[in-house]
Design a protein around this motif. Sequence first.
Motif, PDB file in Angstrom:
ATOM      1  N   GLY A 167       8.109  13.075  -0.376  1.00  0.00           N
ATOM      2  CA  GLY A 167       7.783  13.743  -1.047  1.00  0.00           C
ATOM      3  C   GLY A 167       8.883  14.460  -1.030  1.00  0.00           C
ATOM      4  N   LEU A 168      10.635  14.559  -0.603  1.00  0.00           N
ATOM      5  CA  LEU A 168      11.189  15.351  -0.800  1.00  0.00           C
ATOM      6  C   LEU A 168      12.053  15.071  -1.812  1.00  0.00           C
ATOM      7  N   LEU A 169      11.888  14.240  -2.398  1.00  0.00           N
ATOM      8  CA  LEU A 169      13.383  13.930  -3.534  1.00  0.00           C
ATOM      9  C   LEU A 169      13.892  15.039  -4.143  1.00  0.00           C
ATOM     10  N   ALA A 170      12.448  15.910  -5.348  1.00  0.00           N
ATOM     11  CA  ALA A 170      12.694  16.685  -5.567  1.00  0.00           C
ATOM     12  C   ALA A 170      13.892  17.762  -4.706  1.00  0.00           C
TER      13      ALA A 170
ATOM     14  N   LEU B 139       0.628  -1.343   0.004  1.00  0.00           N
ATOM     15  CA  LEU B 139      -0.415  -0.424   0.030  1.00  0.00           C
ATOM     16  C   LEU B 139       0.631   1.260   0.103  1.00  0.00           C
ATOM     17  N   ARG B 140       1.478   1.381   1.073  1.00  0.00           N
ATOM     18  CA  ARG B 140       2.806   2.342   0.795  1.00  0.00           C
ATOM     19  C   ARG B 140       3.814   2.393  -0.220  1.00  0.00           C
ATOM     20  N   GLU B 141       3.876   1.586  -0.786  1.00  0.00           N
ATOM     21  CA  GLU B 141       4.515   1.431  -2.285  1.00  0.00           C
ATOM     22  C   GLU B 141       3.702   2.733  -3.501  1.00  0.00           C
ATOM     23  N   LEU B 142       2.678   2.119  -3.537  1.00  0.00           N
ATOM     24  CA  LEU B 142       1.178   1.895  -4.388  1.00  0.00           C
ATOM     25  C   LEU B 142       1.199   4.253  -4.078  1.00  0.00           C
ATOM     26  N   GLN B 143       1.001   4.352  -2.590  1.00  0.00           N
ATOM     27  CA  GLN B 143       0.642   5.732  -2.916  1.00  0.00           C
ATOM     28  C   GLN B 143       2.186   5.976  -2.498  1.00  0.00           C
ATOM     29  N   ALA B 144       3.199   6.048  -2.625  1.00  0.00           N
ATOM     30  CA  ALA B 144       4.525   6.382  -3.413  1.00  0.00           C
ATOM     31  C   ALA B 144       4.563   6.797  -5.147  1.00  0.00           C
TER      32      ALA B 144
ATOM     33  N   THR C 269       4.259   9.871  -7.104  1.00  0.00           N
ATOM     34  CA  THR C 269       5.580  10.394  -7.961  1.00  0.00           C
ATOM     35  C   THR C 269       4.874  10.521  -9.623  1.00  0.00           C
ATOM     36  N   LEU C 270       3.747   9.866  -9.582  1.00  0.00           N
ATOM     37  CA  LEU C 270       3.278   9.935 -10.938  1.00  0.00           C
ATOM     38  C   LEU C 270       2.772  11.526 -11.203  1.00  0.00           C
TER      39      LEU C 270
END
Lengths: 500, 520
Positions: free
Chosen positions: A346-349, A194-199, A203-204
Amino acid sequence: MSATSTAALLEGETGAWELVVGLEVHVELQTATKMWCGCSTDFGGPANTNVCPVCTGQPGALPVANEQAVADAALLGLALGCDIAEVCRFHRKNYFYPDLAKNYQISQYDVPLCHDGRLDLDVTTDEGEQVTRRVGIERLHMEEDTGKSLHVGESGRLHGAEKSLIDYNRCGIPLLEIVSDPDIRDPETAQAYLRELQAIVRTLGVSDARMEEGSIRCDANVSVRRPGEELGTRCEIKNLNSVRSLGRAVRYEARRQIDVLEAGGEIVMETRHWDEGRGVTETLRRKESVTDYRYFPDPDLVEIHSSRAWVEQLRARLPELPAASRARLQQAGLSAEQAATIVAGGLLALHDEAVAAGAEPVAVANWCTGEVTGQLSSAALTPAEAGLTGAHVAELVALIDDGTLSTKLAKDVLAGVIEERGAVPPAEVAEQRGLQQVSDEGELQGIVDEVVAANPETVEAIRGGNDKAIGALVGQVMKATRGQADPKKTNELLRAAIEA
Amino acid sequence: MAADVTLTGLSASELAQRLRDREVSALEVAEAHLERIAAHDGVEAGGDEWVARDADALGERDVHAYLHVTAAAAREHAADVDRRRAAGEELAPLAGVPVAIKDVLTTRGVPTTCGSRMLEGWVPPYDATVTERLRAGDLVALGKTNMDEFAMGSSTENSAYGPTRNPWDLGRVPGGSSGGSAAAVAGRLAPLSIGTDTGGSIRQPAALTGIVGAKPTYGTVSRYGLVAFASSLDQAGPFARTVEDAARLHALIAGHDPRDSTSVRETAPDVLGPLREGVEGLRIGVVRELAGEGYEPGVERAFADVLERYERLGAEIVEVSLPHADYALAAYYLIAPSEASSNLARFDGVRYGLRVDAATAEEMNAATREAGFGPEVKRRIMIGTHALSSGYYDAYYLQASKVRTLIARDFAAAFEQADVLISPTSPSVSFRLGELVDDPLAMYLNDVATVPGSLAGIPALSLPAGTAPAPDDPDAALPVGLQVMAPLLRDELMYRAAWALEQDLGPLAAPTGPSALEVA
């Protein structure tokens, strides 16, 4: 790490049991307009303001498929490694419910847009081992959301309500249903899925995927069996409002089923409601009389043809996916945990921008996962909302490196940048608010001399061997400089003054 | 200003010409029609909006074509057209000509009932695309016409507001489901009207009332705002007293609409350009399966006369076969009710229309639907619900869909041999009110010749082809319709064939005799 690593079995009174879980996840797309009409998808507006003849099912109104929603759905399908159907269509799922304006939901049935995908998940087992588990994805299909019923009366539920009100703002918002294969064998993998799907969804940029707002929802199909045997009878668990409740509910339900079976009972196929407060699942409705939805192809809509060229165009638009981002960060020296926090948070950018601006990746990561995350979450802001850029973070790190700021001052400067919504860069904030570290010896010497003069007893105690007492004097200097004194220099000057 | 009663006898093209020449004003034309409606239709005339009398208050000579007459809005629109014409504005070809609209198309601010108690008092918040196009063409809407409830029926007797009478014989039915629109045009209560056709609901009433009615190629006229009966079959089309008028109205309402996903993107065929090209050398196919048993002898005689005329006009008559046509009616009466069972689910008392209060939402739904739908609608919802049920879907809905594909192939093959196909529109002339109302199967047979074309989506029209006696009255002379069918998107071919025959036959005499509506 192996993709086929077996999960731990559950021990019962009569031997070992294997847990089998499949997840159905619904994602509300964040398109500008609804699935079949031009109404806005904005969340939280006054009831029945984002409505029109189409989404309220007025007689004669017709649906027209939202092309952006189809593209978003296919993009997510590609990110999940799915095949995109060359031709697919919409069916009507017929059932009466007041918040379903047409009394049928437009959905996909025999041919979904996307099928046969997979998701690889890094999971830490109970024993602390890092394993990768692959969960198959049976299908991803498009449908529409329903309205919301509000039951007015003492109970707050449908039964016993004096009257019910319906808000159709949500009715017709594009919804994706992602159905996993029953490949999940432990609650941790279910949560990781669920977490990965959320991520991935975030991201998309196709949805904000907020469980608390219902823009991502998850139902779990849970059964248990003896290892190696046929699948057991499953129960569908609803009302899972967080990743945490998914884990708790699956754990509870597995234990409940084992207890029933070991007591000689049978599992009844049914839908069960997770009660978060009491930590139990309860029968919602039995499934023995399966609802007949009378699916048939929707004659108001035409088939969707997905050309190879269109699919390849979409594929080319796929950004770096969370798994790849995490791997890249780890290669740059970050810990697995930090990499995960940055990607999921959400801190990748922000991180990538800071590094691109010349900052050292690990230092940036420390800031991002620590103070930045803390301050943003207590202000309930995203980096973008806070106006915080990677350049800001890089500047902060540089100001610490060159001794302009102490770590503590840097935190205050960050708070100032966020307060100004990024309009004032860190160096300027530090200057405007007088937050630079005082390391000028002349200035500091005067203060040290005053402190030493004002505290003869403490000075004596230190001279008498109570070295720890110097802390009190450092504190006084800090107080006098409002925390801006360079701690190292202060210490040096104090010692020199005391020894003099 | 005294209205000129003879204006109601003119065709739309003649009216348009006189309007252009300023021999008559649009307001005078509207008044003439309103006056005739007030005299013959059984409405409570007076005031801005005229409403049809209750069924039990209607007289035996009231046509009851209209459910609702928008008298004030019609006068206002007509006066506006006159003003703009006087100001020298370039107007659309039919500007100022009145039109009546079947009560299944939404009209913003004007009640739309679909002939059902379920929608009594419902005022749509939006216009159908067809309604918009009529307005854009400056046709003056007179009102909404009676119909079989939710377009289910072949006699207009299934209207919850009482049946419409056939101007040719006020004791007989006008056909259905667009009986009100057909009777309005036949009875000179409007020069033009809009109907909808699912299995023959334009063509059969056109035949029974002696006028022209056309079902365009499926997808060429937008269904947006057409309250759905069977979405894959429903199509709006024109009624008129001449082929040319029908073609003009057809041209006005056809065209791509982005609000209807099934709307074809190609430019709609130009039905007016080739209208007068004649039939010399045209291959006209006679469909073997659409004749013989079940067709009244008078209808067959009229059809034989048509064949002679076409041959004389230089057409080549060929016999063609639609091998699966015998299964068309069965397939239609599975597909259409299946779609209807889902389309009509939205009438639940929650958002609009009738609500019968009850303790729970579920009981309220049930009580509302029990009270709001008439017997034929309930029958079709039940048939459709059954046909879509798991365990029956393959045997009924899916099988019917396969038959539909076969019929479409039959037509494609037949159109290799012929440019257009012809048949009687209906196996019978108009029957008496009440005659078939308790015999649904006999009623369904009215559609036997029209349903195959509906399933294939092809364009088809009906035009008057003489008269015939009725089985129960050998002295009667009731209209017989000829059906002309054309290939997909070749609507112009059917108009061309129809126009040639119309010229040869000459105008059909107006209804006569003591039981007919008097036509000035």
